[in-house]
Design a protein around this motif. Structure first.
Motif, PDB file in Angstrom:
ATOM      1  N   ARG A  58      -4.287 -16.382  -4.308  1.00  0.00           N
ATOM      2  CA  ARG A  58      -3.143 -17.228  -3.955  1.00  0.00           C
ATOM      3  C   ARG A  58      -3.028 -17.389  -2.446  1.00  0.00           C
ATOM      4  NH1 ARG A  58       1.758 -17.116  -2.163  1.00  0.00           N
ATOM      5  NH2 ARG A  58       1.726 -14.859  -1.828  1.00  0.00           N
ATOM      6  N   LEU A  59      -3.182 -16.279  -1.718  1.00  0.00           N
ATOM      7  CA  LEU A  59      -3.098 -16.339  -0.256  1.00  0.00           C
ATOM      8  C   LEU A  59      -4.246 -17.142   0.331  1.00  0.00           C
ATOM      9  CD1 LEU A  59      -2.087 -12.620   0.395  1.00  0.00           C
ATOM     10  CD2 LEU A  59      -0.633 -14.630   0.657  1.00  0.00           C
ATOM     11  N   LEU A  60      -5.443 -17.011  -0.259  1.00  0.00           N
ATOM     12  CA  LEU A  60      -6.588 -17.785   0.227  1.00  0.00           C
ATOM     13  C   LEU A  60      -6.350 -19.271   0.026  1.00  0.00           C
ATOM     14  CD1 LEU A  60      -9.479 -17.520   1.394  1.00  0.00           C
ATOM     15  CD2 LEU A  60     -10.306 -17.510  -0.966  1.00  0.00           C
ATOM     16  N   ALA A  61      -5.733 -19.622  -1.118  1.00  0.00           N
ATOM     17  CA  ALA A  61      -5.426 -21.036  -1.371  1.00  0.00           C
ATOM     18  C   ALA A  61      -4.387 -21.571  -0.402  1.00  0.00           C
ATOM     19  CB  ALA A  61      -4.935 -21.192  -2.811  1.00  0.00           C
ATOM     20  N   ASP A  62      -3.544 -20.691   0.135  1.00  0.00           N
ATOM     21  CA  ASP A  62      -2.544 -21.098   1.123  1.00  0.00           C
ATOM     22  C   ASP A  62      -3.116 -21.188   2.523  1.00  0.00           C
ATOM     23  OD1 ASP A  62      -0.670 -21.258  -0.840  1.00  0.00           O
ATOM     24  OD2 ASP A  62       0.237 -19.300  -0.437  1.00  0.00           O
ATOM     25  N   GLY A  63      -4.415 -20.932   2.673  1.00  0.00           N
ATOM     26  CA  GLY A  63      -5.045 -21.039   3.982  1.00  0.00           C
ATOM     27  C   GLY A  63      -4.973 -19.781   4.821  1.00  0.00           C
ATOM     28  N   ARG A  64      -4.644 -18.650   4.211  1.00  0.00           N
ATOM     29  CA  ARG A  64      -4.553 -17.405   4.963  1.00  0.00           C
ATOM     30  C   ARG A  64      -5.941 -16.789   5.128  1.00  0.00           C
ATOM     31  NH1 ARG A  64       0.749 -15.581   4.236  1.00  0.00           N
ATOM     32  NH2 ARG A  64       0.288 -13.971   5.796  1.00  0.00           N
ATOM     33  N   ASP A  65      -6.135 -16.076   6.239  1.00  0.00           N
ATOM     34  CA  ASP A  65      -7.391 -15.386   6.521  1.00  0.00           C
ATOM     35  C   ASP A  65      -7.363 -14.037   5.825  1.00  0.00           C
ATOM     36  OD1 ASP A  65      -9.761 -14.454   7.519  1.00  0.00           O
ATOM     37  OD2 ASP A  65      -8.986 -14.009   9.526  1.00  0.00           O
ATOM     38  N   ILE A  66      -8.063 -13.953   4.686  1.00  0.00           N
ATOM     39  CA  ILE A  66      -8.002 -12.758   3.852  1.00  0.00           C
ATOM     40  C   ILE A  66      -9.405 -12.247   3.567  1.00  0.00           C
ATOM     41  CG2 ILE A  66      -7.921 -14.155   1.739  1.00  0.00           C
ATOM     42  CD1 ILE A  66      -6.181 -11.938   0.530  1.00  0.00           C
ATOM     43  N   VAL A  67      -9.543 -10.922   3.531  1.00  0.00           N
ATOM     44  CA  VAL A  67     -10.844 -10.290   3.283  1.00  0.00           C
ATOM     45  C   VAL A  67     -10.628  -9.124   2.315  1.00  0.00           C
ATOM     46  CG1 VAL A  67     -12.665  -8.853   4.290  1.00  0.00           C
ATOM     47  CG2 VAL A  67     -11.955 -10.940   5.448  1.00  0.00           C
ATOM     48  N   VAL A  68     -11.533  -8.971   1.348  1.00  0.00           N
ATOM     49  CA  VAL A  68     -11.529  -7.802   0.472  1.00  0.00           C
ATOM     50  C   VAL A  68     -12.247  -6.681   1.210  1.00  0.00           C
ATOM     51  CG1 VAL A  68     -12.287  -6.843  -1.723  1.00  0.00           C
ATOM     52  CG2 VAL A  68     -11.498  -9.220  -1.603  1.00  0.00           C
ATOM     53  N   GLY A  69     -11.472  -5.661   1.641  1.00  0.00           N
ATOM     54  CA  GLY A  69     -12.080  -4.532   2.332  1.00  0.00           C
ATOM     55  C   GLY A  69     -12.867  -3.668   1.365  1.00  0.00           C
ATOM     56  N   ILE A  70     -12.240  -3.306   0.248  1.00  0.00           N
ATOM     57  CA  ILE A  70     -12.911  -2.541  -0.805  1.00  0.00           C
ATOM     58  C   ILE A  70     -12.107  -2.694  -2.079  1.00  0.00           C
ATOM     59  CG2 ILE A  70     -11.712  -0.350  -0.339  1.00  0.00           C
ATOM     60  CD1 ILE A  70     -14.447   1.033  -0.893  1.00  0.00           C
ATOM     61  N   VAL A  71     -12.805  -2.828  -3.194  1.00  0.00           N
ATOM     62  CA  VAL A  71     -12.164  -2.922  -4.490  1.00  0.00           C
ATOM     63  C   VAL A  71     -12.988  -2.103  -5.470  1.00  0.00           C
ATOM     64  CG1 VAL A  71     -13.395  -5.043  -5.112  1.00  0.00           C
ATOM     65  CG2 VAL A  71     -11.258  -4.485  -6.273  1.00  0.00           C
ATOM     66  N   GLU A  72     -12.295  -1.323  -6.306  1.00  0.00           N
ATOM     67  CA  GLU A  72     -12.946  -0.479  -7.300  1.00  0.00           C
ATOM     68  C   GLU A  72     -12.714  -1.111  -8.668  1.00  0.00           C
ATOM     69  OE1 GLU A  72     -14.756   1.774  -6.239  1.00  0.00           O
ATOM     70  OE2 GLU A  72     -13.949   2.433  -4.304  1.00  0.00           O
ATOM     71  N   THR A  73     -13.775  -1.720  -9.245  1.00  0.00           N
ATOM     72  CA  THR A  73     -13.617  -2.410 -10.534  1.00  0.00           C
ATOM     73  C   THR A  73     -13.748  -1.458 -11.716  1.00  0.00           C
ATOM     74  OG1 THR A  73     -15.976  -2.913 -10.697  1.00  0.00           O
ATOM     75  CG2 THR A  73     -14.587  -4.495  -9.507  1.00  0.00           C
ATOM     76  N   HIS A  74     -14.360  -0.276 -11.523  1.00  0.00           N
ATOM     77  CA  HIS A  74     -14.567   0.693 -12.600  1.00  0.00           C
ATOM     78  C   HIS A  74     -15.289   0.067 -13.794  1.00  0.00           C
ATOM     79  CE1 HIS A  74     -12.211   3.632 -10.473  1.00  0.00           C
ATOM     80  NE2 HIS A  74     -11.201   2.786 -10.366  1.00  0.00           N
ATOM     81  N   GLY A  75     -16.170  -0.889 -13.501  1.00  0.00           N
ATOM     82  CA  GLY A  75     -16.965  -1.490 -14.565  1.00  0.00           C
ATOM     83  C   GLY A  75     -16.207  -2.441 -15.463  1.00  0.00           C
ATOM     84  N   ARG A  76     -15.015  -2.868 -15.080  1.00  0.00           N
ATOM     85  CA  ARG A  76     -14.216  -3.767 -15.917  1.00  0.00           C
ATOM     86  C   ARG A  76     -14.571  -5.207 -15.563  1.00  0.00           C
ATOM     87  NH1 ARG A  76      -8.992  -0.096 -14.445  1.00  0.00           N
ATOM     88  NH2 ARG A  76      -9.690   1.757 -15.610  1.00  0.00           N
ATOM     89  N   ALA A  77     -15.068  -5.923 -16.563  1.00  0.00           N
ATOM     90  CA  ALA A  77     -15.608  -7.260 -16.312  1.00  0.00           C
ATOM     91  C   ALA A  77     -14.547  -8.213 -15.790  1.00  0.00           C
ATOM     92  CB  ALA A  77     -16.232  -7.805 -17.597  1.00  0.00           C
TER      93      ALA A  77
END
Length: 850
Positions: free
Chosen positions: A28-47
């Motif tokens: 949502r923030l990216l669609a609003d034109g904000r400068d956003i970066v995923v630093g780290i995300v833990e998916t735990h194998g969830r598709a």
């Protein structure tokens, strides 16, 4: 540089959708034109979580090598160099790999915020430090990764990602949270419906308290004095008198009428204020408050009604419960309208309940003179008595006076002065003495109706009268001052007894002292800091955080270098000179509590050393017993061979050689295990990590034990990638754990071996349906030389599981016991996925994020 803002997504349990919600907010923030970066995300194998992360700018992870194992962590320096407007950082309570700049991920987040980067992060309620004990009681699982409460409370926004407990169990059963082989154990243990309901309530209540704090800060910043009835809060004023139980029960009933109602009891200690009618009464009422689910508070204030109203406003109370006055009507006529009437006048929009009780409207008695220092109300009352009693007494005496009554007239005025001194102290008494002296001269001493005296003895008598009146009033005033000091000491003792009671009832000493200090001195916030400059660490905090930097700073104790051991900061109020002595006493107690904490830590270290000595003692005992048999058998066999010589038959010769060979092999195995334990405990275990096929390691262990399908059921996932492990150590782990499970599996049942991937790790689960081990003793099975639960009670040194755990941790994995649904013990060997193999293997499908 402006500090970045922190937004925390709080969940009650894994799988509620925190990470998924964080990634959705990123889109949502990216669609609003904000400068956003995923630093780290833990998916735990969830598709579903992995799919949600697609399309977001993602920073590469930092790869660290520790003990030949490749670990992925947040690239803090890369993120600081990139300096986005907003960073998404998953799992705030995560412990960083050894070699990272910070030990905890929340410390990484602090650096990002200090650099002006806004951060959105996630955390589960079980990882909040103050709730760890409560969560352990609910779930039976102790959380080792925690984040300090102050870090989460300092967030600019906190929101709960909520999911109904049954919906979460449905999601888990559908395979959207954990792989299939973990579902049954999860549903039967941590994810029980009662556990999830309790954790959900805990998360919501914790957030409700945080919302209360934010609301209070908003009201203070905007100068809002009126009560906002967002939640029913009932404050009960206690004096320590017999009416306390009645008031508390009435207050509890009022609070129970509304959902989420809260009961608070407050006792005001003051020089002229509310006092306990009997020793121990307040302690009993404090216990009653806690049994009713309320909280007890004690404050110090010179003006009881004002202090009560200010306390009620400070907690945003909606109801204030007081007892009807114990004074009679005549007593109230002499001493003023009383506390109840004043509270009603100043309460504003806070509803005030005056509750009748058996002690209301007592018998006639003189105004209390032991009530402490003589405040302005007492002085004004003394002046009123002098101004009204003087003319009335003069009229009565003048109407009945003659030459013989002069002595009784003087004594009557003397009595008036003493009464005024008892009520108002020295200044009203001095005024009454001078006024009555002039009245005596004017009305009763010849020549009358003048201020002249024709008899020198009358002049001397008048002077002596004034001197006596001044001395009496001075003595009364000194007695009042001594009483004030005694009452002050009693108030301090009462406060310290409250603090001690909080600690004795199980509250941590340092936080309890800080909290009671803030309440006692009426400040809006208090915190205890250790260290200095940029290295300061918050040991305890209570109330509102420091916003303007202005605070009363008090050193607490001294360290070895002569500097302060810690620093106590009080802000949002003032501490006068009379309170400084009490503050010194509290800081002395804080210093003692800190020293006790340090000594406790030292004692724990000593306990660890004692446990090591106990292990050494057990080792000597075990060696003397378990090495004797193979050694004696080998000696006997070799001795028989030497003694018999050529006359020994071939069959006997072969039997003796076999006995010696078997005994020496057992001896070698025991010595090897002892050496391995020594290396594990010394931290010098040699580990050679390489890609290992888990299924191949299991098959080799089965061949070594010589067991087949009639004993073991294999449920190995063929899609599981290779793990990074030492093949020799891994085989020893599987052999030890499998042999242990086989030994306790009931006849006719098979031991189940299953494998699955869980994020960056692979789990090997060895399941038996034997007697199992109780949850409170599962950690003990890894202690060397222990024989309980699933350890051998008849043979060996009891080193198998201790070695297995040491070997697994040496390979950067974990060995964890779990209770098998239906009874038994499940040993879970968790090892990291080999990086090269991980690129070729896809994680199992999932349906929802966490």
């Amino acid at each position: 540089m402006k500090r970045g803002s922190l937004r925390v997504l709080l969940g009650a349990a894994p799988g509620v959708g925190k990470t998924y919600e964080m990634l959705s907010e990123g889109h949502r923030l990216l669609a609003d034109g904000r400068d956003i970066v995923v630093g780290i995300v833990e998916t735990h194998g969830r598709a579903a979580t992995s799919a949600r992360a697609e399309g977001l700018p993602t920073l590469g992870r930092r790869r660290l090598r520790h003990r030949e194992v490749e670990l992925d962590e947040l690239d803090l320096d890369g993120l600081l160099d990139r300096h986005p407007e907003i960073a998404l950082v998953d799992e705030l309570a995560h412990t960083n790999a050894p070699g990272s700049r910070n030990e905890k991920r929340w410390q990484d987040v602090e650096e990002l915020l200090a650099a002006g980067i806004d951060v959105i992060t996630t955390v589960n309620v079980q990882h909040i430090a103050s709730l760890g004990g409560v969560v352990a009681q609910i779930t039976g699982v102790t959380q080792r990764e925690t984040v300090p409460d102050a870090v989460v409370r300092a967030a600019d926004q906190i929101e709960v990602v909520d999911l109904a407990p049954q919906s979460l169990r449905d999601r888990l059963a559908a395979g959207a949270v954990y792989p299939a082989e973990r579902i049954d154990a999860a549903l039967s243990n941590y994810f029980r419906l009662g556990n999830l309901t309790a954790l959900r309530e805990l998360a919501l209540l914790w957030l409700a308290d945080e919302v209360d704090s934010a609301l209070q800060s908003y009201r203070e910043e905007h100068g809002i004095r009126g009560a906002w009835q967002a939640r029913e809060r009932v404050v009960v004023a206690l004096t320590g008198g017999p009416e306390g139980d009645t008031l508390l029960q009435r207050g509890a009933r009022i609070a129970a009428r509304a959902a989420g109602g809260e009961l608070l009891a407050v006792h005001v200690t003051t020089q002229e204020g509310l006092r306990a009618a009997a020793p121990g009464a307040l302690a009993a009422q404090r216990a009653l408050v806690e049994s009713l689910g309320g909280s007890y508070h004690q404050v110090i204030g010179e003006d009881v009604p004002r202090t009560l109203v200010e306390f009620a406003r400070s907690v945003n109370a909606t109801q204030l419960v007081l007892g009807a006055s114990r004074r009679s009507r005549l007593g109230a006529a002499f001493t003023g309208p009383g506390i109840g009437a004043t509270v009603i006048r100043e309460s504003g929009d806070i509803d005030v309940h005056i509750v009748t009780h058996a002690a209301a409207g007592g018998t006639l008695h003189l105004p209390r003179v032991t009530g402490g220092a003589l405040g302005w109300r007492r002085r004004i009352l003394g002046l009123v008595v002098a101004l009204t009693g003087g003319p009335l007494l003069s009229w009565l005496l003048f109407a009945t006076s003659n030459e013989e009554t002069i002595t009784s007239d003087v004594l009557s005025y003397q009595l008036l002065v003493v009464v005024v001194a008892l009520i108002g102290g020295i200044w009203p008494a001095l005024f009454a003495a001078v006024l009555s002296g002039l009245t005596l001269d004017f009305l009763f001493i010849h020549p009358r109706f003048t201020v002249t005296i024709d008899n020198p003895l009358h002049a001397l008598a008048l002077v002596l009268y004034v001197v006596i009146a001044i001395l009496v009033s001075w003595i009364v005033d000194q007695a009042a001052r001594r009483t004030r000091r005694a009452r002050r000491a009693a108030a301090e003792s009462e406060l310290l007894a409250t603090v001690s009671g909080s600690v004795l009832r199980g509250e941590s000493a340092v936080p309890a002292l800080v909290s009671r200090t803030r309440e006692a001195f009426g400040v809006s916030g208090a915190r205890l800091l250790a260290g200095d400059g940029s290295t300061q660490q918050v040991l305890a905090t209570d109330g509102e955080p420091v916003r303007d930097g202005r605070a009363i700073v008090v050193p607490v104790g001294t360290d070895a270098a002569g500097g302060p051991r810690a620093t106590l900061e009080l802000h949002g109020g003032d501490v006068g000179a009379p309170e400084r002595r009490l503050l010194d006493v509290i800081t002395a107690q804080l210093a003692a509590a800190l020293e006790h904490s340090e000594l406790t830590q030292t004692a724990r270290t000593a306990d660890a050393l004692a446990a090591t000595d106990q292990v050494r003692t057990a080792l000597l005992s075990a060696v003397s017993h378990d090495l004797r048999r193979p050694l004696a058998a080998a000696i006997a066999a070799v001795g028989g061979l030497r003694a018999a010589g050529p006359s020994l038959s071939a069959a006997d010769h072969d039997e003796l050689v076999a006995t010696a060979d078997e005994s020496l092999a057992a001896l070698a195995a025991l010595v090897t295990d002892l050496l391995d334990v020594s290396r594990v405990q010394a931290g010098v275990l040699a580990v050679s990590l390489s890609p290992v096929d888990l299924a191949g390691a299991v098959l080799e262990a089965l061949d070594e034990l010589g067991i087949g399908p009639d004993v073991v059921e294999l449920a190995l996932d063929p899609t599981v990638p290779a793990v990074r492990a030492d093949p020799v150590l891994l085989q020893r782990v599987i052999v030890n754990v499998l042999a242990n499970a086989r030994r306790y599996a009931p006849p006719g049942t098979r031991v189940r071996i299953a494998s699955s991937r869980l994020g960056p790790t692979v789990e090997l689960r060895i399941v038996d349906h034997g007697p199992g081990v109780s949850a409170d003793r599962q950690d003990d099975i890894f202690t060397p030389f222990q024989r309980l639960g699933d350890t051998d009670n008849t043979t060996g040194l009891g080193l198998g599981l201790a070695l297995s755990k040491g070997f697994t941790e040496g390979m950067r994995g974990t060995l964890t016991p779990e209770t098998t649904p239906g009874g038994g013990l499940t040993m879970v060997v968790s090892l990291p996925v080999d990086a090269a193999a991980s690129d070729l293997a896809a994680p199992p499908a999932a349906e929802a994020g966490g």
